[in-house]
Design a protein around this motif. Structure first.
Motif, mmCIF file in Angstrom:
data_model
loop_
_atom_site.group_PDB
_atom_site.id
_atom_site.type_symbol
_atom_site.label_atom_id
_atom_site.label_comp_id
_atom_site.label_asym_id
_atom_site.label_seq_id
_atom_site.Cartn_x
_atom_site.Cartn_y
_atom_site.Cartn_z
ATOM 1 N N SER A 1 2.991 2.603 -5.406
ATOM 2 C CA SER A 1 2.668 2.317 -4.006
ATOM 3 C C SER A 1 3.940 1.950 -3.252
ATOM 4 O O SER A 1 4.918 1.478 -3.836
ATOM 5 C CB SER A 1 1.659 1.173 -3.912
ATOM 6 N N ARG B 1 -2.894 6.391 3.214
ATOM 7 C CA ARG B 1 -2.266 5.332 4.007
ATOM 8 C C ARG B 1 -3.323 4.330 4.461
ATOM 9 O O ARG B 1 -4.413 4.710 4.933
ATOM 10 C CB ARG B 1 -1.579 5.924 5.234
ATOM 11 N N TYR C 1 4.918 -0.133 0.368
ATOM 12 C CA TYR C 1 4.378 -0.886 1.497
ATOM 13 C C TYR C 1 5.456 -1.657 2.226
ATOM 14 O O TYR C 1 6.403 -2.176 1.624
ATOM 15 C CB TYR C 1 3.286 -1.863 1.023
ATOM 16 N N CYS D 1 0.183 -4.800 -5.463
ATOM 17 C CA CYS D 1 0.731 -3.474 -5.188
ATOM 18 C C CYS D 1 1.038 -2.800 -6.523
ATOM 19 O O CYS D 1 1.892 -3.273 -7.278
ATOM 20 C CB CYS D 1 1.982 -3.606 -4.335
ATOM 21 N N ILE E 1 8.281 -2.351 -2.301
ATOM 22 C CA ILE E 1 7.750 -3.084 -1.161
ATOM 23 C C ILE E 1 8.905 -3.713 -0.389
ATOM 24 O O ILE E 1 9.912 -4.132 -0.982
ATOM 25 C CB ILE E 1 6.726 -4.152 -1.617
ATOM 26 N N ILE F 1 -3.739 -2.687 -3.560
ATOM 27 C CA ILE F 1 -3.204 -1.373 -3.191
ATOM 28 C C ILE F 1 -2.786 -0.625 -4.451
ATOM 29 O O ILE F 1 -1.979 -1.120 -5.233
ATOM 30 C CB ILE F 1 -1.993 -1.529 -2.258
ATOM 31 N N ASN G 1 -3.212 0.612 6.791
ATOM 32 C CA ASN G 1 -2.449 -0.376 7.542
ATOM 33 C C ASN G 1 -3.333 -1.577 7.876
ATOM 34 O O ASN G 1 -4.529 -1.417 8.155
ATOM 35 C CB ASN G 1 -1.914 0.225 8.844
ATOM 36 N N TRP H 1 1.411 -0.430 5.926
ATOM 37 C CA TRP H 1 1.989 -1.667 6.441
ATOM 38 C C TRP H 1 0.965 -2.794 6.393
ATOM 39 O O TRP H 1 -0.224 -2.577 6.610
ATOM 40 C CB TRP H 1 2.446 -1.499 7.897
ATOM 41 N N TYR I 1 0.217 3.832 0.514
ATOM 42 C CA TYR I 1 1.359 3.359 1.279
ATOM 43 C C TYR I 1 0.893 2.917 2.663
ATOM 44 O O TYR I 1 -0.193 3.268 3.120
ATOM 45 C CB TYR I 1 2.430 4.445 1.401
#
Length: 322
Positions: A168, A125, A170, A164, A194, A144, A127, A150, A148
């Motif tokens: 993945s 992860r 997100y 992405c 996503i 990415i 963020n 934010w 996963y």
């Protein structure tokens, strides 16, 4: 670059979870005022912000969280005062109904060829909160792979934005992607998913900019977003993907609103020169001679329909109203 002015690079960090957060960011509502580019908020403390910080203001067609972004501007702070900041924007007045996003922490790519941040580890992860990414050059701000997390309250300017890849997942909330040259703000590929909310995607012209680009069985949802100055606001290359777009505003400065396969448009404002291409608002294409059609097609209210008129060798677009 940290608050001491030093540059820090983390390579191959052995962590399962990583959060990169800016020193200061704000996402609040504007008070009424009548000065171009002046963000007024009597309840806000702007003492920590500085001249040169990045600002994006977004205007919603109704209530935030239930309506689309139908206008925006990007600028830099030129003056900090008591309950206000003045920006470099020279025409638009951010009054009631606008929200502002301010970033102080800046990731500067120095126009290089590598991504500012690369996450490439299965099931990890990462963020990102309140970061301004600039001068990324020929790569993406955030890359990415197999991860996963934010991306929230970020401003990415003069750069490609998010790549992405490879399963993945997100969330993408309250961000501003503002490009000055050709590029793809968000590139989603290889079985990734996503979700976008309350974000803007904008280029400098409608000829070479992709808003969100999908390929290789990717999927997404997008709600309450705005697309401006894009050649393609949303483009899906693969017939097996699934794209759901709800309460999104696509400006007339876009050439194509939705282009490709399996894109469902619900409660959207689509003012693009070509609103849809090769799809309907329900993700369905009706290849029917409208002068000789005998089959019945299931169409919901307010669906936008692309029908091929065989006798005229042309596409016809219609919207069912009842």
């Amino acid at each position: 670059t940290n608050y001491l002015g030093q540059t820090t690079t983390i390579q191959k960090a052995s962590v399962k979870s990583l959060t990169i957060q800016g020193e200061f960011y704000a996402y609040e509502a504007c008070d009424a005022n009548a000065v171009a580019g002046k963000v007024v908020d009597a309840d806000a403390d702007f003492s920590d912000f500085e001249v040169g910080d990045r600002v994006v203001c977004t205007h919603y067609s109704g209530t935030v969280g239930s309506s689309s972004i139908d206008d925006y501007f990007y600028g830099t702070i030129t003056e900090v005062g008591d309950g206000y900041v003045q920006t470099s924007e020279g025409t638009k007045v951010p009054t009631t109904g606008w929200r502002y996003l301010i970033n102080q922490t800046v990731f500067d790519g120095n126009n290089g060829s590598s991504a500012l941040v690369t996450i490439d580890q299965f099931n990890h992860r990462a963020n990102f909160y309140g970061i301004a990414c600039i001068n990324v050059g020929s790569s993406y701000a955030i890359s990415i792979v197999n991860a996963y997390g934010w991306v929230s309250y970020c401003i990415i300017h003069e750069s490609l934005a998010v790549f992405c890849n490879s399963e993945s997942y997100y969330g993408f909330n309250s961000n501003a992607i503002v490009l000055k040259s050709s590029g793809i703000p968000v590139y989603v590929t290889r079985s990734s998913h996503i979700e976008f909310q309350n974000s803007i995607f904008a280029g400098s012209s409608g000829s070479t900019i992709y808003g969100i680009y999908f390929e290789k069985e990717s999927s997404c949802t997008a709600e309450w977003c705005g697309f401006f100055n894009c050649a393609y606001a949303i483009r899906n290359e693969i017939s097996t993907g699934s794209i759901y777009i709800n309460k999104v505003y696509i400006a007339s400065s876009c050439t194509y609103g939705a282009y490709g396969y399996n894109i469902t448009l619900v409660n959207c404002t689509n003012n693009a020169a070509t609103p849809v291409y090769n799809l309907t608002s329900g993700g369905r294409v009706a290849d029917v001679d409208i002068h000789a059609a005998t089959e019945e097609i299931a169409i919901a209210d307010n669906d936008e329909i692309l029908i091929y008129d065989a006798s005229a060798s042309a596409n016809r677009r219609m919207t069912r109203s009842n």
